[in-house]
Design a protein around this motif. Structure first.
Motif, PDB file in Angstrom:
ATOM      1  N   LYS A 109      -2.641   1.904  -8.130  1.00  0.00           N
ATOM      2  CA  LYS A 109      -3.263   0.956  -7.198  1.00  0.00           C
ATOM      3  C   LYS A 109      -2.337   0.708  -6.009  1.00  0.00           C
ATOM      4  CE  LYS A 109      -4.144  -3.118  -8.973  1.00  0.00           C
ATOM      5  NZ  LYS A 109      -4.631  -4.432  -9.435  1.00  0.00           N
ATOM      6  N   THR A 162       0.662  -5.356   6.853  1.00  0.00           N
ATOM      7  CA  THR A 162      -0.363  -6.216   6.258  1.00  0.00           C
ATOM      8  C   THR A 162      -0.813  -7.332   7.207  1.00  0.00           C
ATOM      9  OG1 THR A 162       1.285  -7.663   5.235  1.00  0.00           O
ATOM     10  CG2 THR A 162       0.508  -5.778   3.934  1.00  0.00           C
ATOM     11  N   ALA A 221      -2.364   3.817  -3.688  1.00  0.00           N
ATOM     12  CA  ALA A 221      -3.600   3.879  -2.896  1.00  0.00           C
ATOM     13  C   ALA A 221      -3.561   2.843  -1.766  1.00  0.00           C
ATOM     14  CB  ALA A 221      -4.810   3.643  -3.788  1.00  0.00           C
ATOM     15  N   PHE A 222      -3.051   1.665  -2.024  1.00  0.00           N
ATOM     16  CA  PHE A 222      -3.017   0.616  -1.015  1.00  0.00           C
ATOM     17  C   PHE A 222      -2.085   0.983   0.140  1.00  0.00           C
ATOM     18  CE2 PHE A 222      -1.209  -3.301   0.772  1.00  0.00           C
ATOM     19  CZ  PHE A 222      -2.367  -3.946   1.172  1.00  0.00           C
ATOM     20  N   GLU A 226      -3.580  -7.625   2.296  1.00  0.00           N
ATOM     21  CA  GLU A 226      -4.709  -6.862   2.824  1.00  0.00           C
ATOM     22  C   GLU A 226      -4.169  -5.898   3.870  1.00  0.00           C
ATOM     23  OE1 GLU A 226      -7.825  -9.449   4.165  1.00  0.00           O
ATOM     24  OE2 GLU A 226      -7.774 -10.596   2.292  1.00  0.00           O
ATOM     25  N   ARG A 227      -4.773  -4.700   3.889  1.00  0.00           N
ATOM     26  CA  ARG A 227      -4.315  -3.668   4.818  1.00  0.00           C
ATOM     27  C   ARG A 227      -5.425  -2.647   5.015  1.00  0.00           C
ATOM     28  NH1 ARG A 227      -1.624   1.413   3.929  1.00  0.00           N
ATOM     29  NH2 ARG A 227      -0.297   1.903   5.705  1.00  0.00           N
ATOM     30  N   ARG A 228      -5.810  -2.453   6.257  1.00  0.00           N
ATOM     31  CA  ARG A 228      -6.788  -1.411   6.605  1.00  0.00           C
ATOM     32  C   ARG A 228      -8.049  -1.483   5.739  1.00  0.00           C
ATOM     33  NH1 ARG A 228      -2.640   3.691   7.291  1.00  0.00           N
ATOM     34  NH2 ARG A 228      -1.381   2.738   8.922  1.00  0.00           N
ATOM     35  N   GLY A 229      -8.557  -2.685   5.554  1.00  0.00           N
ATOM     36  CA  GLY A 229      -9.782  -2.878   4.791  1.00  0.00           C
ATOM     37  C   GLY A 229      -9.608  -2.838   3.284  1.00  0.00           C
ATOM     38  N   LYS A 230      -8.380  -2.710   2.814  1.00  0.00           N
ATOM     39  CA  LYS A 230      -8.108  -2.686   1.376  1.00  0.00           C
ATOM     40  C   LYS A 230      -7.388  -3.969   0.981  1.00  0.00           C
ATOM     41  CE  LYS A 230      -6.010   1.372   1.974  1.00  0.00           C
ATOM     42  NZ  LYS A 230      -5.214   2.585   1.695  1.00  0.00           N
ATOM     43  N   ARG A 231      -7.519  -4.340  -0.279  1.00  0.00           N
ATOM     44  CA  ARG A 231      -6.840  -5.528  -0.804  1.00  0.00           C
ATOM     45  C   ARG A 231      -6.028  -5.127  -2.033  1.00  0.00           C
ATOM     46  NH1 ARG A 231      -5.905 -10.653  -0.944  1.00  0.00           N
ATOM     47  NH2 ARG A 231      -6.104 -11.937  -2.795  1.00  0.00           N
ATOM     48  N   LEU A 232      -4.819  -5.624  -2.105  1.00  0.00           N
ATOM     49  CA  LEU A 232      -3.953  -5.406  -3.255  1.00  0.00           C
ATOM     50  C   LEU A 232      -3.693  -6.744  -3.933  1.00  0.00           C
ATOM     51  CD1 LEU A 232      -2.133  -3.509  -4.927  1.00  0.00           C
ATOM     52  CD2 LEU A 232      -0.279  -4.047  -3.327  1.00  0.00           C
TER      53      LEU A 232
END
Length: 131
Positions: A125, A64, A128-129, A92-98
């Protein structure tokens, strides 16, 4: 009234995790402890032994880019070695947010955490993250 020692231990653990203080965490976790992470992704499963647990925590930070945060919402104890800590986890990771709420059920023997059983609000969720 003073905070129960098991609650205090878990609170100190969350504070150490937030600071990235793996040495402090290592001192709180039994050498043969297991951390159970739910889901079906590369960071899920059972991490057995303090070294494996600390390595998993370090990987969370690397994956992250240091954006993860675990905000402690509340702690409940039973006085017999069980602690439930509710937290809000963001990263946040690789353009994704959890942004998810979860709980960790701790088992404490003496002054060490021997088992951590993690639960999340939205397992899909999380999958997917981290995938």
């Amino acid at each position: 009234m003073a905070e129960h020692p098991h609650a205090a231990l878990v609170r100190k653990g969350f504070e150490a995790f937030s600071r990235g203080d793996m040495d402090a965490l290592r001192g709180m976790i039994a050498s043969d402890a297991t951390h159970h992470v739910p889901g079906d992704h590369p960071l899920s499963g059972d991490f057995k032994g303090v070294d494996a647990i600390i390595e998993m925590y370090e990987r969370l930070g690397m994956e992250t880019d240091g954006t993860m945060d675990s905000e402690l919402i509340g702690i409940c104890v039973d006085g017999r070695g069980h602690v439930v800590a509710m937290n809000r986890f963001t990263a946040e990771r690789r353009g994704k947010r959890l942004d998810d709420t979860g709980c960790i059920i701790f088992r404490i023997v003496g002054d060490k955490v021997t088992d951590l059983d993690e639960c999340v609000e939205d397992i899909d969720k999380n999958n997917a993250f981290w995938s």
